[in-house]
Design a protein around this motif. Structure first.
Motif, mmCIF file in Angstrom:
data_model
loop_
_atom_site.group_PDB
_atom_site.id
_atom_site.type_symbol
_atom_site.label_atom_id
_atom_site.label_comp_id
_atom_site.label_asym_id
_atom_site.label_seq_id
_atom_site.Cartn_x
_atom_site.Cartn_y
_atom_site.Cartn_z
ATOM 1 N N ASP A 236 -34.736 -25.396 29.801
ATOM 2 C CA ASP A 236 -35.000 -26.742 30.320
ATOM 3 C C ASP A 236 -33.703 -27.513 30.564
ATOM 4 O O ASP A 236 -33.526 -28.644 30.100
ATOM 5 C CB ASP A 236 -35.884 -27.534 29.347
ATOM 6 C CG ASP A 236 -37.356 -27.305 29.599
ATOM 7 O OD1 ASP A 236 -37.696 -26.804 30.679
ATOM 8 O OD2 ASP A 236 -38.175 -27.601 28.713
ATOM 9 N N GLU A 237 -32.802 -26.887 31.323
ATOM 10 C CA GLU A 237 -31.548 -27.564 31.601
ATOM 11 C C GLU A 237 -30.976 -27.170 32.954
ATOM 12 O O GLU A 237 -31.301 -26.121 33.505
ATOM 13 C CB GLU A 237 -30.523 -27.285 30.492
ATOM 14 C CG GLU A 237 -30.101 -25.845 30.381
ATOM 15 C CD GLU A 237 -29.124 -25.600 29.228
ATOM 16 O OE1 GLU A 237 -29.190 -26.343 28.219
ATOM 17 O OE2 GLU A 237 -28.310 -24.660 29.333
ATOM 18 N N ILE A 238 -30.140 -28.058 33.480
ATOM 19 C CA ILE A 238 -29.395 -27.814 34.718
ATOM 20 C C ILE A 238 -27.916 -27.918 34.375
ATOM 21 O O ILE A 238 -27.485 -28.883 33.735
ATOM 22 C CB ILE A 238 -29.745 -28.852 35.796
ATOM 23 C CG1 ILE A 238 -31.235 -28.784 36.151
ATOM 24 C CG2 ILE A 238 -28.914 -28.641 37.051
ATOM 25 C CD1 ILE A 238 -31.659 -29.854 37.137
ATOM 26 N N VAL A 239 -27.156 -26.940 34.793
ATOM 27 C CA VAL A 239 -25.725 -26.925 34.510
ATOM 28 C C VAL A 239 -24.968 -27.244 35.797
ATOM 29 O O VAL A 239 -25.124 -26.558 36.813
ATOM 30 C CB VAL A 239 -25.277 -25.561 33.953
ATOM 31 C CG1 VAL A 239 -23.764 -25.567 33.697
ATOM 32 C CG2 VAL A 239 -26.039 -25.236 32.667
ATOM 33 N N LEU A 240 -24.172 -28.300 35.757
ATOM 34 C CA LEU A 240 -23.303 -28.681 36.866
ATOM 35 C C LEU A 240 -21.868 -28.338 36.473
ATOM 36 O O LEU A 240 -21.401 -28.749 35.404
ATOM 37 C CB LEU A 240 -23.411 -30.177 37.161
ATOM 38 C CG LEU A 240 -24.822 -30.749 37.369
ATOM 39 C CD1 LEU A 240 -24.742 -32.241 37.657
ATOM 40 C CD2 LEU A 240 -25.548 -30.022 38.483
ATOM 41 N N ALA A 241 -21.186 -27.596 37.330
ATOM 42 C CA ALA A 241 -19.810 -27.184 37.035
ATOM 43 C C ALA A 241 -18.847 -27.856 38.003
ATOM 44 O O ALA A 241 -19.205 -28.184 39.141
ATOM 45 C CB ALA A 241 -19.692 -25.656 37.149
ATOM 46 N N ARG A 242 -17.632 -28.032 37.575
ATOM 47 C CA ARG A 242 -16.591 -28.646 38.408
ATOM 48 C C ARG A 242 -16.450 -27.873 39.716
ATOM 49 O O ARG A 242 -16.396 -26.639 39.728
ATOM 50 C CB ARG A 242 -15.268 -28.638 37.645
ATOM 51 C CG ARG A 242 -14.139 -29.349 38.361
ATOM 52 C CD ARG A 242 -12.827 -29.127 37.612
ATOM 53 N NE ARG A 242 -12.776 -29.851 36.359
ATOM 54 C CZ ARG A 242 -11.918 -29.574 35.383
ATOM 55 N NH1 ARG A 242 -11.082 -28.547 35.502
ATOM 56 N NH2 ARG A 242 -11.914 -30.300 34.288
ATOM 57 N N ASN A 243 -16.419 -28.598 40.830
ATOM 58 C CA ASN A 243 -16.340 -27.987 42.160
ATOM 59 C C ASN A 243 -14.867 -27.750 42.529
ATOM 60 O O ASN A 243 -14.124 -28.711 42.728
ATOM 61 C CB ASN A 243 -17.005 -28.910 43.180
ATOM 62 C CG ASN A 243 -16.925 -28.381 44.605
ATOM 63 O OD1 ASN A 243 -16.533 -27.234 44.835
ATOM 64 N ND2 ASN A 243 -17.295 -29.222 45.568
ATOM 65 N N PRO A 244 -14.429 -26.499 42.656
ATOM 66 C CA PRO A 244 -13.014 -26.235 42.962
ATOM 67 C C PRO A 244 -12.612 -26.677 44.364
ATOM 68 O O PRO A 244 -11.423 -26.841 44.642
ATOM 69 C CB PRO A 244 -12.904 -24.721 42.803
ATOM 70 C CG PRO A 244 -14.293 -24.198 43.017
ATOM 71 C CD PRO A 244 -15.204 -25.255 42.483
#
Length: 759
Positions: A236-244
């Motif tokens: 039950d989660e969404i992971v947002l990662a730094r956009n290179p």
């Protein structure tokens, strides 16, 4: 649920969760000064800090209400988390500033201006020269055109939730260069700044299949400081990662994890160290604040939060010790076990307090307001005079103070349906309806044919009274006189003149102490079990108070009421004036129920009885509000930077559909007039901002006069945040700046603004 949309605009103005009448509008907003809009009642509370003080790296674990069904915010099942993701990963041409106004987003847009108005309105966008999608392709006219075609409403294969504004576009072309986009409108559109926020890539908008299904659980191509790394439905989660590929200021955080956590579980998750940021209910806010100690001072002195042992008096503690060490072995053993149980409970409370000392409460007011809705489709409230009578019994300031004062937030009633204090369109137009005046309310009822103390037909033996479905009792031991009955989670009870002292004055102190809240519309954003239980007791449950002096206690049956306390209920055609007040029953809606109790007490001052029905949160909006199965209800609307566009469907006059049904759009009160529609239409087509503002204020005055909905108070926003988390918390009007969020470097201090009117 939250309804604050991406950038400057709500994705849809939907909740959580027919005639102008005989009375003329006595006052219209005609002033052209923006001074009438005032200042925001509360600013951001985000522990603002310069980027140089924020460390690079780290993961922000942020509680949300749900993992959304879709990441496409233009679909009907998009929610607040869909919007939050879009804000972090997609282009927005405009953002919301501290006063709820749209401002150009320089990360995507170098300029945007109307270059022609005759014969057609033409807007030219000049994009940031480094703006690219995560796959390396430049953001350009092809993306604007794909979004226009998908949202124009011309192709029903696209399952869109709205097309406002896009339906006025005639064509989109490449401008003088690759970075220019030229948009030509077929009809003038004042709210053109609302468009293309968020902007999706043509990969999503290009075909019906990709629009309908391609962005529901993933977004392959993005263009923000973060990108969608994964949507994990099991966790039950969404992971947002730094956009290179992000060309702006690089994000401080490595990741943002948006995890669905029920609101009643958030305190435990915070204490367990599994969250860094969470919107919370008032009870949790009080617990966090007690653990942290006074703001901007050292944490609490070390005294534990009140636990089971603390609730014992000195005499009880001594008695417990004596029994545990007495000669009666059986009693001693039981008492020793009880003492050990209390000791463990205290130890748990101390550990929980210690864990919560790393958090603080950040508070502000949401860009949303709670209203009392009056269903004008049929029944007594179809008569505008009755609606106005109901409205004139309400002390809106008292209701605002009931909710906001215990939280230390500005407790001003909302004076507009279309904007909040500080926004350019805002002006207090409530004078078109008038303030609380029970004498005038009684006169309005009499004019509508409701006679005080008039004859009421009694139902024949065995016949159910109106509204007797569910758990309501119309007689017998439980219901007594048919006006007080126990109300379970899906129960109904009637508040009438016999409840006056309890619902009105006598409960005031109790409500003020017990209500710390935030609510709203089924958003489930405050805990209110104690309020719910006390409300049920007032409504006819068993009274366990000892003695006759307890606030809200009933006198023994048969005791004469104080002189002048009873108000003869108005009646017409053999029926007493009783209104169905529908409320959600979930644990997060306690403040709504407390507000409803206070409103019922106010209505009782003129003899209007309220039949309160509590329904499940899941069915509250869909089965009652949207379907019109209510007389009175409480729910919320978000503020919009573009009220001419976003508020029109809420207040538009319902019109018959081809199949004979009534098309109400989002006007769930079913109250509207041609004149209000015309004012909205005029505001939509003028490009003079001052003229548009005056037209909208006039529309608001007429909406007040119709008394279909009565704005009450701006909703509070309470957020628990780690003390070293910067640039995140209670955002108020402003769009979050995701790239600036992060944890302070060791020894760095954030600069927190006070919760007060901002410039």
């Amino acid at each position: 649920m939250s309804h604050v949309g991406v950038g400057p605009r709500a994705i849809t103005r939907a909740v959580a969760f027919l005639t102008a009448g005989a009375l003329a509008v006595t006052a219209l907003a005609g002033c052209t000064s923006e001074d009438d809009s005032g200042k925001p009642l509360a600013g951001q509370d985000i522990a603002a800090a310069a980027r140089s003080r924020v460390a690079d790296g780290g993961t922000l674990r942020w509680a949300v209400d749900s993992v959304p069904e879709t990441l496409n915010t233009f679909q009907s099942d998009a929610d607040a988390t869909s919007s939050r993701v879009a804000q972090a990963v997609l282009p927005s041409m405009y953002r919301m500033d501290a006063r709820g106004r749209p401002v150009r987003n320089p990360d995507y847009l170098e300029s945007a201006e109307v270059v022609d108005t005759e014969p057609k309105q033409v807007v030219v966008y000049r994009l940031h020269q480094e703006a690219v999608w995560s796959d390396g392709r430049e953001i350009g006219a092809a993306d604007f055109a794909a979004q226009w075609r998908a949202l124009s409403g011309r192709d029903s294969a696209y399952w869109t939730a709205r097309n406002a504004g896009y339906d006025r576009i005639e064509k989109i072309e490449r401008g003088a260069g690759d970075l220019e986009v030229k948009v030509t409108f077929s009809r003038r559109y004042a709210d053109w700044k609302s468009l293309f926020t968020p902007l999706y890539p043509k990969d999503v908008m290009g075909t019906p299949d990709s629009f309908n299904d391609g962005a529901r659980r993933r977004l392959k191509v993005t263009a923000g400081p973060f990108a969608v790394e994964k949507v994990d439905t099991k966790k039950d989660e969404i992971v947002l990662a730094r956009n290179p590929r992000w060309w702006g200021r690089p994000a401080k955080l490595n990741e943002i994890v948006l995890r669905a956590v029920p609101r009643d579980k958030r305190a435990s998750e915070l204490a367990a160290g599994r969250l860094d940021l969470a919107e919370i209910d008032p009870d949790t806010a009080e617990e966090v604040a007690l653990a942290a100690g006074p703001r901007d001072t050292a944490p609490s002195s070390g005294a534990p939060l009140m636990g089971p042992e603390d609730r014992q008096s000195a005499a009880d503690a001594l008695r417990s010790w004596a029994v545990a060490n007495g000669s009666d072995e059986e009693a001693a053993e039981k008492e020793a076990q009880a003492r050990e149980k209390r000791r463990k409970a205290v130890a748990r409370a101390q550990r929980r307090e210690q864990a919560l000392r790393g958090f603080e409460v950040r508070r502000s007011l949401e860009p949303a307001y709670t209203q009392l809705a009056l269903n004008g489709a049929d029944g007594p409230l179809a008569d505008e005079r009755v609606r106005r009578a109901v409205a004139r019994t309400l002390d809106r300031r008292e209701l605002a103070e009931l909710v906001l004062k215990p939280l230390g937030l500005p407790a001003e009633p909302v004076g507009s349906h279309l904007a909040l204090a500080g926004q350019p369109v805002y002006a207090d137009s409530s004078g078109a309806l008038g303030g609380p005046d029970t004498k005038e309310a009684r006169a309005l009822l009499a004019d509508a044919g409701w006679v005080p103390g008039g004859p009421v037909e009694q139902p024949e033996k065995g016949e159910k009274a109106a509204g007797s479905e569910g758990d309501k009792r119309e007689g017998g031991k439980d219901g007594e006189d048919g006006e007080k009955s126990p109300g379970g989670d899906d129960g109904t009870y009637i508040v009438g003149e016999d409840d006056k002292d309890d619902q009105g004055k006598n409960d005031k102190d109790t409500h003020d102490k017990d209500t710390h809240g935030k609510n709203d519309d089924g958003k489930n954003d405050e805990q209110g079990r104690s309020d719910q239980e006390s409300g049920e007791k007032r409504a006819g449950g068993k009274n366990t108070a000892q003695g006759g002096s307890a606030p809200g206690a009933y006198a023994p049956k048969g005791t004469a009421a104080p002189a002048g306390s009873a108000v003869a209920p108005p009646a017409k055609d053999g029926k007493a004036l009783t209104l169905r007040f529908v409320l959600p029953s979930g644990p997060g809606s306690g403040v709504l129920r407390t507000v409803a109790d206070r409103i019922s007490g106010m209505l009782d001052a003129v003899g209007i009885r309220t039949e309160i029905t509590k329904v499940s949160d899941a069915s509250y909006f869909k089965d009652h509000i949207a379907s019109g199965q209510y007389d009175l209800a409480l729910y919320s609307w978000p503020a919009s930077a573009f009220p001419a566009t976003d508020a029109r469907p809420i207040y538009a006059k319902p019109v018959p559909a081809a199949d004979g049904s009534l098309n109400i759009a989002q006007n769930y009160t079913r109250v509207g007039t041609d004149q209000v529609d015309q004012l909205f239409d005029q505001a939509l087509t003028t490009l003079d901002e001052e003229e548009a503002r005056d037209l909208l204020r006039k529309a608001d005055s007429r909406i007040w006069a119709q008394a279909g909905s009565i704005p009450l108070y701006q909703r509070p926003q309470l957020v628990a945040a780690r003390t070293n988390l910067a640039n995140a918390g209670a955002f108020a009007f402003e769009t979050p700046v995701y790239e600036d969020m992060g944890f302070l470097k060791k020894g760095a201090q954030g600069a927190r603004p006070p919760v007060s009117p901002s410039s």
